[in-house]
Motif scaffolding. Structure first.
Motif, PDB file in Angstrom:
ATOM      1  N   MET A 159      47.725  58.703  46.861  1.00 28.53           N
ATOM      2  CA  MET A 159      46.958  57.484  47.056  1.00 28.53           C
ATOM      3  C   MET A 159      47.030  56.620  45.794  1.00 28.53           C
ATOM      4  N   HIS A 160      47.485  55.373  45.929  1.00 27.14           N
ATOM      5  CA  HIS A 160      47.553  54.466  44.785  1.00 27.14           C
ATOM      6  C   HIS A 160      46.183  53.853  44.538  1.00 27.14           C
ATOM      7  N   LEU A 161      45.698  53.994  43.314  1.00 25.74           N
ATOM      8  CA  LEU A 161      44.424  53.404  42.935  1.00 25.74           C
ATOM      9  C   LEU A 161      44.686  52.167  42.088  1.00 25.74           C
ATOM     10  N   PRO A 162      44.078  51.034  42.427  1.00 22.42           N
ATOM     11  CA  PRO A 162      44.310  49.820  41.636  1.00 22.42           C
ATOM     12  C   PRO A 162      43.778  49.976  40.217  1.00 22.42           C
ATOM     13  N   GLN A 163      44.434  49.283  39.296  1.00 19.91           N
ATOM     14  CA  GLN A 163      44.044  49.293  37.901  1.00 19.91           C
ATOM     15  C   GLN A 163      43.661  47.876  37.483  1.00 19.91           C
ATOM     16  N   ILE A 164      42.773  47.787  36.500  1.00 16.76           N
ATOM     17  CA  ILE A 164      42.390  46.471  35.994  1.00 16.76           C
ATOM     18  C   ILE A 164      43.648  45.756  35.500  1.00 16.76           C
ATOM     19  N   GLY A 165      43.855  44.573  35.976  1.00 13.76           N
ATOM     20  CA  GLY A 165      45.071  43.834  35.668  1.00 13.76           C
ATOM     21  C   GLY A 165      45.964  43.664  36.879  1.00 13.76           C
ATOM     22  N   ASP A 166      45.651  44.387  37.986  1.00 17.92           N
ATOM     23  CA  ASP A 166      46.437  44.254  39.218  1.00 17.92           C
ATOM     24  C   ASP A 166      46.134  42.954  39.956  1.00 17.92           C
ATOM     25  N   TRP A 167      45.119  42.199  39.520  1.00 20.04           N
ATOM     26  CA  TRP A 167      44.781  40.904  40.112  1.00 20.04           C
ATOM     27  C   TRP A 167      44.475  39.940  38.976  1.00 20.04           C
ATOM     28  N   THR A 168      44.619  38.667  39.231  1.00 20.04           N
ATOM     29  CA  THR A 168      44.506  37.682  38.163  1.00 20.04           C
ATOM     30  C   THR A 168      43.324  36.739  38.324  1.00 20.04           C
ATOM     31  N   ASP A 169      42.615  36.840  39.458  1.00 20.20           N
ATOM     32  CA  ASP A 169      41.438  36.003  39.665  1.00 20.20           C
ATOM     33  C   ASP A 169      40.600  36.622  40.777  1.00 20.20           C
ATOM     34  N   PHE A 170      39.454  36.013  41.073  1.00 20.62           N
ATOM     35  CA  PHE A 170      38.570  36.570  42.103  1.00 20.62           C
ATOM     36  C   PHE A 170      39.216  36.525  43.484  1.00 20.62           C
ATOM     37  N   ALA A 171      40.081  35.546  43.732  1.00 21.55           N
ATOM     38  CA  ALA A 171      40.763  35.481  45.023  1.00 21.55           C
ATOM     39  C   ALA A 171      41.694  36.679  45.193  1.00 21.55           C
ATOM     40  N   GLY A 172      42.375  37.058  44.124  1.00 25.83           N
ATOM     41  CA  GLY A 172      43.242  38.228  44.180  1.00 25.83           C
ATOM     42  C   GLY A 172      42.459  39.509  44.397  1.00 25.83           C
ATOM     43  N   LEU A 173      41.274  39.568  43.799  1.00 24.37           N
ATOM     44  CA  LEU A 173      40.411  40.731  43.996  1.00 24.37           C
ATOM     45  C   LEU A 173      39.973  40.824  45.457  1.00 24.37           C
TER      46      LEU A 173
ATOM     47  N   TRP B 262      38.488  40.446  33.007  1.00 17.50           N
ATOM     48  CA  TRP B 262      38.654  41.458  34.059  1.00 17.50           C
ATOM     49  C   TRP B 262      38.588  40.861  35.470  1.00 17.50           C
ATOM     50  N   HIS B 263      38.007  39.698  35.657  1.00 19.44           N
ATOM     51  CA  HIS B 263      37.840  39.061  36.978  1.00 19.44           C
ATOM     52  C   HIS B 263      37.123  40.000  37.945  1.00 19.44           C
TER      53      HIS B 263
ATOM     54  N   ILE C   2      21.965  51.141  48.673  1.00 20.20           N
ATOM     55  CA  ILE C   2      21.488  51.981  47.572  1.00 20.20           C
ATOM     56  C   ILE C   2      20.019  51.729  47.272  1.00 20.20           C
ATOM     57  N   GLU C   3      19.534  50.524  47.593  1.00 22.45           N
ATOM     58  CA  GLU C   3      18.129  50.135  47.455  1.00 22.45           C
ATOM     59  C   GLU C   3      17.728  49.783  46.034  1.00 22.45           C
ATOM     60  N   ASP C   4      18.671  49.770  45.106  1.00 22.78           N
ATOM     61  CA  ASP C   4      18.359  49.330  43.749  1.00 22.78           C
ATOM     62  C   ASP C   4      18.327  47.809  43.711  1.00 22.78           C
ATOM     63  N   GLU C   5      17.347  47.276  43.005  1.00 19.98           N
ATOM     64  CA  GLU C   5      17.233  45.826  42.839  1.00 19.98           C
ATOM     65  C   GLU C   5      18.228  45.363  41.780  1.00 19.98           C
ATOM     66  N   VAL C   6      19.071  44.382  42.140  1.00 21.86           N
ATOM     67  CA  VAL C   6      20.124  43.932  41.238  1.00 21.86           C
ATOM     68  C   VAL C   6      20.258  42.412  41.278  1.00 21.86           C
ATOM     69  N   GLU C   7      20.981  41.889  40.318  1.00 24.85           N
ATOM     70  CA  GLU C   7      21.463  40.512  40.325  1.00 24.85           C
ATOM     71  C   GLU C   7      22.973  40.551  40.148  1.00 24.85           C
ATOM     72  N   VAL C   8      23.710  39.984  41.092  1.00 26.63           N
ATOM     73  CA  VAL C   8      25.171  39.997  41.060  1.00 26.63           C
ATOM     74  C   VAL C   8      25.674  38.569  40.911  1.00 26.63           C
ATOM     75  N   SER C   9      26.677  38.389  40.040  1.00 26.89           N
ATOM     76  CA  SER C   9      27.233  37.057  39.809  1.00 26.89           C
ATOM     77  C   SER C   9      28.752  37.134  39.716  1.00 26.89           C
ATOM     78  N   TYR C  10      29.420  36.105  40.244  1.00 25.61           N
ATOM     79  CA  TYR C  10      30.872  35.997  40.147  1.00 25.61           C
ATOM     80  C   TYR C  10      31.246  34.948  39.094  1.00 25.61           C
ATOM     81  N   THR C  11      30.664  35.057  37.942  1.00 33.42           N
ATOM     82  CA  THR C  11      30.967  34.181  36.817  1.00 33.42           C
ATOM     83  C   THR C  11      32.045  34.826  35.954  1.00 33.42           C
ATOM     84  N   GLU C  12      33.030  34.049  35.548  1.00 40.47           N
ATOM     85  CA  GLU C  12      34.095  34.596  34.714  1.00 40.47           C
ATOM     86  C   GLU C  12      33.541  35.074  33.372  1.00 40.47           C
ATOM     87  N   CYS C  13      34.111  36.176  32.880  1.00 41.13           N
ATOM     88  CA  CYS C  13      33.698  36.772  31.605  1.00 41.13           C
ATOM     89  C   CYS C  13      34.859  36.666  30.618  1.00 41.13           C
ATOM     90  N   PRO C  14      34.588  36.500  29.335  1.00 40.74           N
ATOM     91  CA  PRO C  14      35.671  36.417  28.344  1.00 40.74           C
ATOM     92  C   PRO C  14      36.590  37.633  28.325  1.00 40.74           C
TER      93      PRO C  14
END
Length: 419
Positions: free
Chosen positions: A1-15, A298-299, A283-295
């Motif tokens: 089974m091939h597991l993706p590695q960080i760097g296999d996509w270049t933006d959120f659309a690729g992810l 990693w996308h 999972i029921e954990d309270e979270v905040e999720v954001s799709y903001t680019e990080c320096p």
């Protein structure tokens, strides 16, 4: 089974494309599970949530999607939010689990000696760190935190004498080690290069305090026994969801709406799971999720894991209160605290040396009142050792094997008390 590695996509659309390409295999695997075969498998956007109660009702193997002989390990959650839930993994599942855990920006190498101070029990946490460290060639020191054979006095001796370079524990444990080291007279741990922490919410102020105490970065991760590691920190301090290995959504329990980002309860669909596929697991954990680019580049979406609200009106959370406690000056030496909420009254106890008692009480009380004026606050200082007793820091191992024959001066009352 091939597991993706960080760097296999270049933006959120690729992810997103990576996720969509994997989903047909995920749905097909779910159809092999008795639970989902009975419920029915629909496209993910139409699939109902899988709840913790669903997992309890399916105990022990109702979610099994492979032959029993293919299983490598069986686990159960801690049961902190109710009855424990079962989970199981194949060897292929473990390749994914271990690789996700090892996604630490400081890295795990063959030169490392890693002390694992989380349970080697039905929970996955200790086994997960152990497997990840060994796959990267590191030496493991299995210092299980549920064993009487490894009290805190022994942990700090191991940290010091072995030249441990990496640790894995609860954030609170790292503070208890520091207290135990102080009592034992250990002054320096020059080999330590990072502390990996997880298992409880930890805010920036406490992480920074732990890092200053130990002189090493504190690297946080987030996960669960049912899923393994779900998120980890980049070198910029942002916690990123491993969205190349799972689809993440945010659920609003009031409306039932699921969104890709925002604040609510985390929902996860693992993308590489043989033994126990999960579709929209809440999972029921309270979270905040954001799709903001990080320096870091990693996308990957970022996540903040929040504590439960203590006051519906004031919105005070454990994480928010912790930030105020650890914003106290380092000189005050406040490492340990606890609080009790009763209606709109809050009692906070802090462990602090006598010389800083008045200043710490006044400063913390003022900070809480300024942030939450609607809450009636009482701050109480207890002496050093009042919350974390010295006996916990200095206790020696009291474990023995079953034994029948003793010498004249030995305590034979423990002959069958092998604990």
């Amino acid at each position: 089974m091939h597991l993706p590695q960080i760097g296999d996509w270049t933006d959120f659309a690729g992810l997103a494309k990576l996720q969509q390409d994997r989903l047909p295999a995920v749905l097909a695997a779910a159809e092999r599970s008795p639970f989902y075969r009975k419920r029915g498998v629909a496209p993910l956007a139409q699939q109902p949530l899988t709840t913790k109660q669903d997992l309890r009702d399916a105990y022990p193997f109702g979610l099994l999607a492979c032959d029993r002989a293919s299983l490598a390990t069986y686990h159960e959650s801690s049961g902190s939010s109710g009855e424990p839930t079962a989970s199981y993994y194949t060897e292929a599942d473990w390749a994914d689990l271990a690789e996700r855990f090892a996604r630490k920006w400081v890295g795990i190498t063959a030169d490392d000696m890693m002390l694992v101070r989380t349970p080697y029990a039905l929970m996955i946490t200790g086994h997960l760190a152990h497997a990840a460290a060994r796959r990267h060639g590191a030496t493991v020191v299995p210092a299980d935190n549920r064993s009487l054979a490894t009290p805190y006095s022994r942990v700090v001796r191991l940290l010091h004498d072995l030249g441990v370079t990496l640790t894995w524990s609860l954030p609170t444990d790292a503070l208890v080690w520091a207290a135990a080291a102080r009592v034992a007279g250990y002054r320096d741990f020059p080999s330590l290069r990072a502390l990996f922490v997880g298992g409880e919410p930890v805010g920036p102020a406490r992480k920074a305090r732990i890092g200053r105490i130990w002189g090493a970065p504190v690297v946080e991760e987030y996960g669960a026994t049912e899923t393994g590691t779900l998120a980890g920190e980049c070198r910029h301090g942002t916690m990123h969801l491993w969205a190349d290995r799972a689809v993440f959504e945010v659920h609003d329990p009031r409306t039932g709406e699921l969104c890709a980002e925002g604040r609510g309860q985390l929902v996860v669909t693992p993308l590489y799971r043989e033994a126990m596929p999960l579709l929209r697991y809440a999972i029921e954990d309270e979270v905040e999720v954001s799709y903001t680019e990080c320096p870091c580049g990693w996308h990957l979406p970022s996540v903040r894991v929040l504590g439960r609200a203590a006051f519906a009106a004031g919105g005070l959370t454990q994480l928010g209160l912790e930030e105020l406690v650890f914003a106290l000056p380092d000189d005050f030496g406040v490492w340990f605290w606890r609080a009790r909420a009763d209606g709109h009254r809050l009692r906070v106890e802090i462990e602090v040396a006598d010389r800083w008692r008045s200043a710490a009480v006044a400063t913390l009380g003022a900070a809480i009142r300024a942030a939450h004026p609607e809450i009636e606050v009482t701050v109480v200082a207890v002496p050093t050792g009042g919350l974390v007793p010295f006996r916990l820091l200095t206790a020696q191992a009291e474990v023995m094997k079953p034994r029948g024959l003793f010498g004249a001066g030995e305590d034979w009352d423990k002959s069958l008390q092998y604990y």
